[in-house]
Design an enzyme around this catalytic site. Sequence first.
Site, PDB file in Angstrom:
ATOM      1  N   GLU A 194     -13.787 -12.337   7.499  1.00 42.91           N
ATOM      2  CA  GLU A 194     -13.749 -13.748   7.110  1.00 42.91           C
ATOM      3  C   GLU A 194     -12.764 -14.531   7.983  1.00 42.91           C
ATOM      4  O   GLU A 194     -13.054 -15.641   8.429  1.00 42.91           O
ATOM      5  CB  GLU A 194     -13.364 -13.876   5.633  1.00 42.91           C
ATOM      6  CG  GLU A 194     -14.478 -13.362   4.729  1.00 42.91           C
ATOM      7  CD  GLU A 194     -14.137 -13.334   3.238  1.00 42.91           C
ATOM      8  OE1 GLU A 194     -15.060 -13.125   2.448  1.00 42.91           O
ATOM      9  OE2 GLU A 194     -12.958 -13.520   2.877  1.00 42.91           O
TER      10      GLU A 194
ATOM     11  N   ALA B 284     -10.838  -9.018  -7.498  1.00 38.26           N
ATOM     12  CA  ALA B 284     -10.531  -9.960  -8.577  1.00 38.26           C
ATOM     13  C   ALA B 284     -11.314  -9.653  -9.873  1.00 38.26           C
ATOM     14  O   ALA B 284     -10.716  -9.668 -10.960  1.00 38.26           O
ATOM     15  CB  ALA B 284     -10.792 -11.386  -8.098  1.00 38.26           C
TER      16      ALA B 284
HETATM   17  C1  LIG Z   1      -6.593 -12.241   1.629  1.00 38.83           C
HETATM   18  C2  LIG Z   1      -7.268 -11.655   0.407  1.00 38.83           C
HETATM   19  C3  LIG Z   1      -8.628 -11.877   0.202  1.00 38.83           C
HETATM   20  C4  LIG Z   1      -9.257 -11.361  -0.923  1.00 38.83           C
HETATM   21  N1  LIG Z   1     -10.595 -11.592  -1.111  1.00 38.83           N
HETATM   22  C5  LIG Z   1     -11.200 -11.151  -2.226  1.00 38.83           C
HETATM   23  C6  LIG Z   1     -12.559 -11.442  -2.484  1.00 38.83           C
HETATM   24  O1  LIG Z   1     -13.240 -12.092  -1.678  1.00 38.83           O
HETATM   25  N2  LIG Z   1     -13.116 -11.001  -3.645  1.00 38.83           N
HETATM   26  C7  LIG Z   1     -12.387 -10.291  -4.548  1.00 38.83           C
HETATM   27  O2  LIG Z   1     -12.924  -9.929  -5.613  1.00 38.83           O
HETATM   28  N3  LIG Z   1     -11.108  -9.975  -4.330  1.00 38.83           N
HETATM   29  C8  LIG Z   1     -10.496 -10.384  -3.195  1.00 38.83           C
HETATM   30  N4  LIG Z   1      -9.186 -10.084  -2.966  1.00 38.83           N
HETATM   31  C9  LIG Z   1      -8.479  -9.232  -3.924  1.00 38.83           C
HETATM   32  C10 LIG Z   1      -8.048 -10.008  -5.147  1.00 38.83           C
HETATM   33  O3  LIG Z   1      -7.349 -11.181  -4.772  1.00 38.83           O
HETATM   34  C11 LIG Z   1      -7.177  -9.087  -5.986  1.00 38.83           C
HETATM   35  O4  LIG Z   1      -7.947  -7.974  -6.363  1.00 38.83           O
HETATM   36  C12 LIG Z   1      -6.639  -9.780  -7.223  1.00 38.83           C
HETATM   37  O5  LIG Z   1      -5.790 -10.837  -6.861  1.00 38.83           O
HETATM   38  C13 LIG Z   1      -5.890  -8.784  -8.098  1.00 38.83           C
HETATM   39  O6  LIG Z   1      -5.412  -9.439  -9.239  1.00 38.83           O
HETATM   40  P1  LIG Z   1      -4.034  -8.966  -9.893  1.00 38.83           P
HETATM   41  O7  LIG Z   1      -3.906  -9.746 -11.157  1.00 38.83           O
HETATM   42  O8  LIG Z   1      -3.967  -7.496  -9.944  1.00 38.83           O
HETATM   43  O9  LIG Z   1      -2.935  -9.414  -8.859  1.00 38.83           O
HETATM   44  P2  LIG Z   1      -2.609 -10.862  -8.246  1.00 38.83           P
HETATM   45  O10 LIG Z   1      -3.726 -11.811  -8.471  1.00 38.83           O
HETATM   46  O11 LIG Z   1      -2.197 -10.605  -6.847  1.00 38.83           O
HETATM   47  O12 LIG Z   1      -1.373 -11.348  -9.093  1.00 38.83           O
HETATM   48  C14 LIG Z   1      -0.140 -10.687  -9.053  1.00 38.83           C
HETATM   49  C15 LIG Z   1       0.938 -11.664  -9.455  1.00 38.83           C
HETATM   50  O13 LIG Z   1       2.135 -10.945  -9.670  1.00 38.83           O
HETATM   51  C16 LIG Z   1       3.239 -11.697  -9.180  1.00 38.83           C
HETATM   52  N5  LIG Z   1       4.322 -10.767  -8.897  1.00 38.83           N
HETATM   53  C17 LIG Z   1       4.289  -9.704  -8.077  1.00 38.83           C
HETATM   54  N6  LIG Z   1       5.463  -9.036  -8.109  1.00 38.83           N
HETATM   55  C18 LIG Z   1       6.259  -9.704  -8.979  1.00 38.83           C
HETATM   56  C19 LIG Z   1       7.592  -9.517  -9.421  1.00 38.83           C
HETATM   57  N7  LIG Z   1       8.343  -8.480  -9.003  1.00 38.83           N
HETATM   58  N8  LIG Z   1       8.111 -10.402 -10.296  1.00 38.83           N
HETATM   59  C20 LIG Z   1       7.365 -11.444 -10.730  1.00 38.83           C
HETATM   60  N9  LIG Z   1       6.089 -11.669 -10.331  1.00 38.83           N
HETATM   61  C21 LIG Z   1       5.548 -10.799  -9.475  1.00 38.83           C
HETATM   62  C22 LIG Z   1       2.664 -12.373  -7.929  1.00 38.83           C
HETATM   63  O14 LIG Z   1       3.408 -13.535  -7.592  1.00 38.83           O
HETATM   64  C23 LIG Z   1       1.243 -12.691  -8.376  1.00 38.83           C
HETATM   65  O15 LIG Z   1       1.131 -13.992  -8.905  1.00 38.83           O
HETATM   66  C24 LIG Z   1      -8.521 -10.587  -1.845  1.00 38.83           C
HETATM   67  C25 LIG Z   1      -7.159 -10.362  -1.626  1.00 38.83           C
HETATM   68  C26 LIG Z   1      -6.541 -10.893  -0.517  1.00 38.83           C
HETATM   69  C27 LIG Z   1      -5.073 -10.655  -0.298  1.00 38.83           C
END
Ligand SMILES: Cc1cc2nc3c(=O)[nH]c(=O)nc-3n(C[C@H](O)[C@H](O)[C@H](O)COP(=O)(O)OP(=O)(O)OC[C@H]3O[C@@H](n4cnc5c(N)ncnc54)[C@H](O)[C@@H]3O)c2cc1C
Length: 432
Positions: free
Chosen positions: A170, A316
């Site tokens: 992308e 996600a």
């Molecule tokens: C560039 C990129 C592109 C992507 N494209 C896709 C896609 O096209 N389709 C798809 O399905 N998935 C995609 N993903 C993956 C998707 O974004 C993740 O799977 C998803 O965000 C995971 O959700 P989560 O809740 O586990 O973590 P996140 O959404 O990453 O949330 C974690 C949160 O924890 C907080 N945090 C972390 N450590 C601490 C701490 N020590 N103290 C306080 N807060 C903290 C962070 O600030 C963040 O807000 C992509 C990821 C990236 C990086």
Amino acid sequence: MAVVPRVVVIGAGFGGLEVARTLKGVPVEVTLVDRHNFFTFQPLLYQVATAGLNAADVSHVVRGLFHGQRNVAFRQAEVTGVDWAARLVHLEGHADLPFDHLVVAGGATVTHFGTPGAADHGFALYTLEDAVTLRNHLVERFERADADPTAVDRGGLTFVVVGGGPTGVETAGALAELFAMVFRKDYPALDVSQARVVLVEMQDHLLGPFAPSSQRHAFDTLRSRGVEVRLGAQVASVSAEAVTFADGEVLPCQTLIWAAGVQANPLATALGVAQERAGRITVGADLQIPDRPGGWAIGDIAAAHDRHGEVLPQLAPVAMQAGRHVGRQIARLLEGRGTEAFRYRDKGTMATIGRRAAVAELPGRIRLRGAPAWLAWLGLHVVLLVGKRNRASVLLNWAWNYLTWDRGPRLILRPRTPDHRFSGPQDPDTGR
Ligand SMILES: Cc1cc2nc3c(=O)[nH]c(=O)nc-3n(C[C@H](O)[C@H](O)[C@H](O)COP(=O)(O)OP(=O)(O)OC[C@H]3O[C@@H](n4cnc5c(N)ncnc54)[C@H](O)[C@@H]3O)c2cc1C
């Protein structure tokens, strides 16, 4: 247990937000903790980095999402550890937070697999700051090359993207489009065709989890749009001025975007719990952390498995479904019922390559590519975006970009105070 059970959720990302939303109307006090005061829609970060969208379009202030839900509070803080025995979450610069249930949803971060120089000189794309830092850097390369065309010989307009997964594909496609469509007009005195986008992948194909026909489509489309795709190639080391490949080739380059590796947030290690490959937290079938009563882990930081024992991908929808599941399980426990196993419903995967080009693999072996896949990708991302204003803004931006072949926010924005300096590698030209 307290009179009103306290649920602390670490991370207001895709998973954490769903936990809090699912607990609406449940007699608990939820505290969402995040180091940022906003949610980030990571799948569109590359569009912020390549000037397709504004930073605010892909983020949302957390507090603004819970105006109508009185049992949710927000704390902006960095979580540094957990005392499981005392049932306290440690925060940097704040009092400890007591909990009855703790949901760990801290997401993932980049890993450079020990490649020398990659962490210091490569750009990652995990946070909004990363995306704005990269955008600043990209636009600055063109400003510098316009002022001094010899910068091109020093790799000023060579952009190496490492990793041929969806993010790498992308990003490479979006860079090629930005240069050919927009920068060509922005810099009429510069021969923008000298700008190179090089996509490097260790395997002999792009888009690992996709079918071979989708992989070939991505490869052919990128090449037709001017991206140099190097398959079976490996970056051995990185400096501010060059990338060295495993075969010894040294490519002058001032911009390396590392889209190759992902590992659990290091917070997983700080929590003192069992971990699996890439540091992901071990969880049971119901997503509880073994031997940590009331402890749950979801999303990218956790190693949840499907019914065949395969670890679920870091996507996600996995995080969102797991968040809803954990919210429901906490409610069940409060009602004196037992927990259920988590079942992930796979709704398919997609990757966009650029204007009217994408691949999508949907349940029922439906495979789309080209314009239909691109429209499906656009529709899905608009639906998944958080906040009506963001949806409207993204739709407007995309329509504008599509119809005018233009891009909006190609601003170079650097905060003035040292305290608020964006992180990012040093500029090889200025040393800043
Ligand atoms: C560039 C990129 C592109 C992507 N494209 C896709 C896609 O096209 N389709 C798809 O399905 N998935 C995609 N993903 C993956 C998707 O974004 C993740 O799977 C998803 O965000 C995971 O959700 P989560 O809740 O586990 O973590 P996140 O959404 O990453 O949330 C974690 C949160 O924890 C907080 N945090 C972390 N450590 C601490 C701490 N020590 N103290 C306080 N807060 C903290 C962070 O600030 C963040 O807000 C992509 C990821 C990236 C990086």
